[in-house]
Design a protein around this motif. Structure first.
Motif, PDB file in Angstrom:
ATOM      1  N   GLN A 118       1.200  -1.056   0.158  1.00  0.00           N
ATOM      2  CA  GLN A 118      -0.377   0.023  -0.028  1.00  0.00           C
ATOM      3  C   GLN A 118       0.630   0.638  -0.128  1.00  0.00           C
ATOM      4  O   GLN A 118       0.690   2.515  -0.883  1.00  0.00           O
ATOM      5  CB  GLN A 118      -0.495  -0.070   0.896  1.00  0.00           C
ATOM      6  CG  GLN A 118      -2.046  -1.232   0.999  1.00  0.00           C
ATOM      7  CD  GLN A 118      -2.645  -0.947   2.690  1.00  0.00           C
ATOM      8  OE1 GLN A 118      -2.140  -0.731   3.550  1.00  0.00           O
ATOM      9  NE2 GLN A 118      -4.448  -1.189   2.133  1.00  0.00           N
TER      10      GLN A 118
ATOM     11  N   ALA B 187     -11.786   5.695  -4.769  1.00  0.00           N
ATOM     12  CA  ALA B 187     -11.277   4.298  -4.151  1.00  0.00           C
ATOM     13  C   ALA B 187     -10.682   3.487  -3.453  1.00  0.00           C
ATOM     14  O   ALA B 187      -9.900   4.948  -1.985  1.00  0.00           O
ATOM     15  CB  ALA B 187      -9.996   3.547  -5.691  1.00  0.00           C
ATOM     16  N   VAL B 188     -10.684   2.438  -2.923  1.00  0.00           N
ATOM     17  CA  VAL B 188     -10.062   1.810  -1.653  1.00  0.00           C
ATOM     18  C   VAL B 188      -8.506   1.235  -2.064  1.00  0.00           C
ATOM     19  O   VAL B 188      -8.325   0.630  -3.634  1.00  0.00           O
ATOM     20  CB  VAL B 188     -10.849   0.544  -0.686  1.00  0.00           C
ATOM     21  CG1 VAL B 188     -10.350  -0.502  -0.103  1.00  0.00           C
ATOM     22  CG2 VAL B 188     -12.260   1.037  -0.831  1.00  0.00           C
TER      23      VAL B 188
ATOM     24  N   GLU C 135      -6.909  -1.846  -1.212  1.00  0.00           N
ATOM     25  CA  GLU C 135      -6.510  -3.356  -0.933  1.00  0.00           C
ATOM     26  C   GLU C 135      -5.175  -3.472  -0.112  1.00  0.00           C
ATOM     27  O   GLU C 135      -4.035  -2.857  -0.522  1.00  0.00           O
ATOM     28  CB  GLU C 135      -6.903  -4.096  -2.015  1.00  0.00           C
ATOM     29  CG  GLU C 135      -8.296  -4.254  -3.285  1.00  0.00           C
ATOM     30  CD  GLU C 135      -9.399  -3.957  -2.043  1.00  0.00           C
ATOM     31  OE1 GLU C 135      -9.096  -4.579  -1.078  1.00  0.00           O
ATOM     32  OE2 GLU C 135     -10.368  -3.719  -2.659  1.00  0.00           O
TER      33      GLU C 135
ATOM     34  N   SER D  61      -3.284  -2.844  -4.858  1.00  0.00           N
ATOM     35  CA  SER D  61      -4.354  -2.314  -6.102  1.00  0.00           C
ATOM     36  C   SER D  61      -5.537  -1.416  -5.278  1.00  0.00           C
ATOM     37  O   SER D  61      -5.655  -1.598  -4.195  1.00  0.00           O
ATOM     38  CB  SER D  61      -5.065  -3.941  -6.147  1.00  0.00           C
ATOM     39  OG  SER D  61      -6.121  -4.703  -5.412  1.00  0.00           O
ATOM     40  N   ILE D  62      -6.142  -1.092  -6.160  1.00  0.00           N
ATOM     41  CA  ILE D  62      -6.715   0.129  -6.688  1.00  0.00           C
ATOM     42  C   ILE D  62      -7.956   0.126  -6.997  1.00  0.00           C
ATOM     43  O   ILE D  62      -8.194  -0.280  -8.268  1.00  0.00           O
ATOM     44  CB  ILE D  62      -6.270   1.533  -6.789  1.00  0.00           C
ATOM     45  CG1 ILE D  62      -4.886   1.744  -6.648  1.00  0.00           C
ATOM     46  CG2 ILE D  62      -7.332   2.685  -7.173  1.00  0.00           C
ATOM     47  CD1 ILE D  62      -4.641   3.099  -7.471  1.00  0.00           C
ATOM     48  N   ASN D  63      -8.858  -0.678  -6.342  1.00  0.00           N
ATOM     49  CA  ASN D  63     -10.520  -0.857  -5.721  1.00  0.00           C
ATOM     50  C   ASN D  63     -11.741   0.666  -6.839  1.00  0.00           C
ATOM     51  O   ASN D  63     -11.760   1.274  -5.446  1.00  0.00           O
ATOM     52  CB  ASN D  63     -10.939  -1.469  -5.174  1.00  0.00           C
ATOM     53  CG  ASN D  63     -12.496  -2.265  -5.635  1.00  0.00           C
ATOM     54  OD1 ASN D  63     -12.989  -1.924  -6.409  1.00  0.00           O
ATOM     55  ND2 ASN D  63     -12.918  -3.343  -4.469  1.00  0.00           N
ATOM     56  N   GLU D  64     -11.863   0.426  -7.527  1.00  0.00           N
ATOM     57  CA  GLU D  64     -12.571   1.954  -7.350  1.00  0.00           C
ATOM     58  C   GLU D  64     -13.524   1.991  -7.807  1.00  0.00           C
ATOM     59  O   GLU D  64     -15.020   1.539  -8.220  1.00  0.00           O
ATOM     60  CB  GLU D  64     -12.066   2.600  -9.107  1.00  0.00           C
ATOM     61  CG  GLU D  64     -11.280   3.252  -8.929  1.00  0.00           C
ATOM     62  CD  GLU D  64     -10.657   3.893 -10.500  1.00  0.00           C
ATOM     63  OE1 GLU D  64     -11.755   4.954 -10.837  1.00  0.00           O
ATOM     64  OE2 GLU D  64      -9.644   3.569 -11.677  1.00  0.00           O
ATOM     65  N   GLN D  65     -14.028   0.314  -7.698  1.00  0.00           N
ATOM     66  CA  GLN D  65     -15.882  -0.283  -7.598  1.00  0.00           C
ATOM     67  C   GLN D  65     -16.315  -0.494  -6.519  1.00  0.00           C
ATOM     68  O   GLN D  65     -16.672  -2.022  -5.901  1.00  0.00           O
ATOM     69  CB  GLN D  65     -15.516  -1.931  -8.658  1.00  0.00           C
ATOM     70  CG  GLN D  65     -15.033  -1.891  -9.706  1.00  0.00           C
ATOM     71  CD  GLN D  65     -15.732  -0.798 -11.097  1.00  0.00           C
ATOM     72  OE1 GLN D  65     -16.945  -0.991 -10.736  1.00  0.00           O
ATOM     73  NE2 GLN D  65     -15.200  -0.149 -11.823  1.00  0.00           N
ATOM     74  N   ILE D  66     -16.008   0.110  -5.400  1.00  0.00           N
ATOM     75  CA  ILE D  66     -16.808   0.313  -4.429  1.00  0.00           C
ATOM     76  C   ILE D  66     -17.893   1.091  -4.536  1.00  0.00           C
ATOM     77  O   ILE D  66     -18.450   1.808  -4.645  1.00  0.00           O
ATOM     78  CB  ILE D  66     -15.705   0.462  -3.322  1.00  0.00           C
ATOM     79  CG1 ILE D  66     -15.445   2.180  -3.330  1.00  0.00           C
ATOM     80  CG2 ILE D  66     -14.706  -0.299  -3.793  1.00  0.00           C
ATOM     81  CD1 ILE D  66     -14.275   2.702  -2.938  1.00  0.00           C
TER      82      ILE D  66
END
Length: 93
Positions: A24, A62-63, A65, A69-74
């Motif tokens: 991170q 974004a989260v 993780e 990794s970057i999670n934009e589907q949140i």
């Protein structure tokens, strides 16, 4: 009635590096130049820490993780708060 649940906790604690994985931290360093910054870190009791990023230019959240990794589907319930860009000084040196 007081609806504020943080009770004095900062959105980004002074020791935030201790809450993040090496992956991170590495990702934060590399994405800062693209407008992403740490927005807040959720620290729910007895649950995993959730690291949230913001890109104000793109109007996106974004989260970050644990694997970097970057999670934009949140879907997050996000209150308005001021981003804390001072973390960049700590992260980027």
């Amino acid at each position: 009635m007081d609806n504020e649940r943080r009770k004095g906790n900062k959105p980004i604690p002074d020791n935030f590096e201790e809450l993040l994985t090496e992956a991170q931290i590495s990702t934060l360093r590399s994405i800062a130049r693209f407008g992403w910054q740490l927005y807040f870190i959720r620290r729910p009791l007895f649950q995993d820490v959730v690291t949230v990023l913001i890109n104000e230019e793109l109007d996106k959240y974004a989260v970050l993780e644990t694997n970097g990794s970057i999670n934009e589907q949140i879907k997050l319930d996000i209150r308005n708060c001021t981003p804390a860009p001072e973390f960049l000084k700590k992260i980027t040196g």
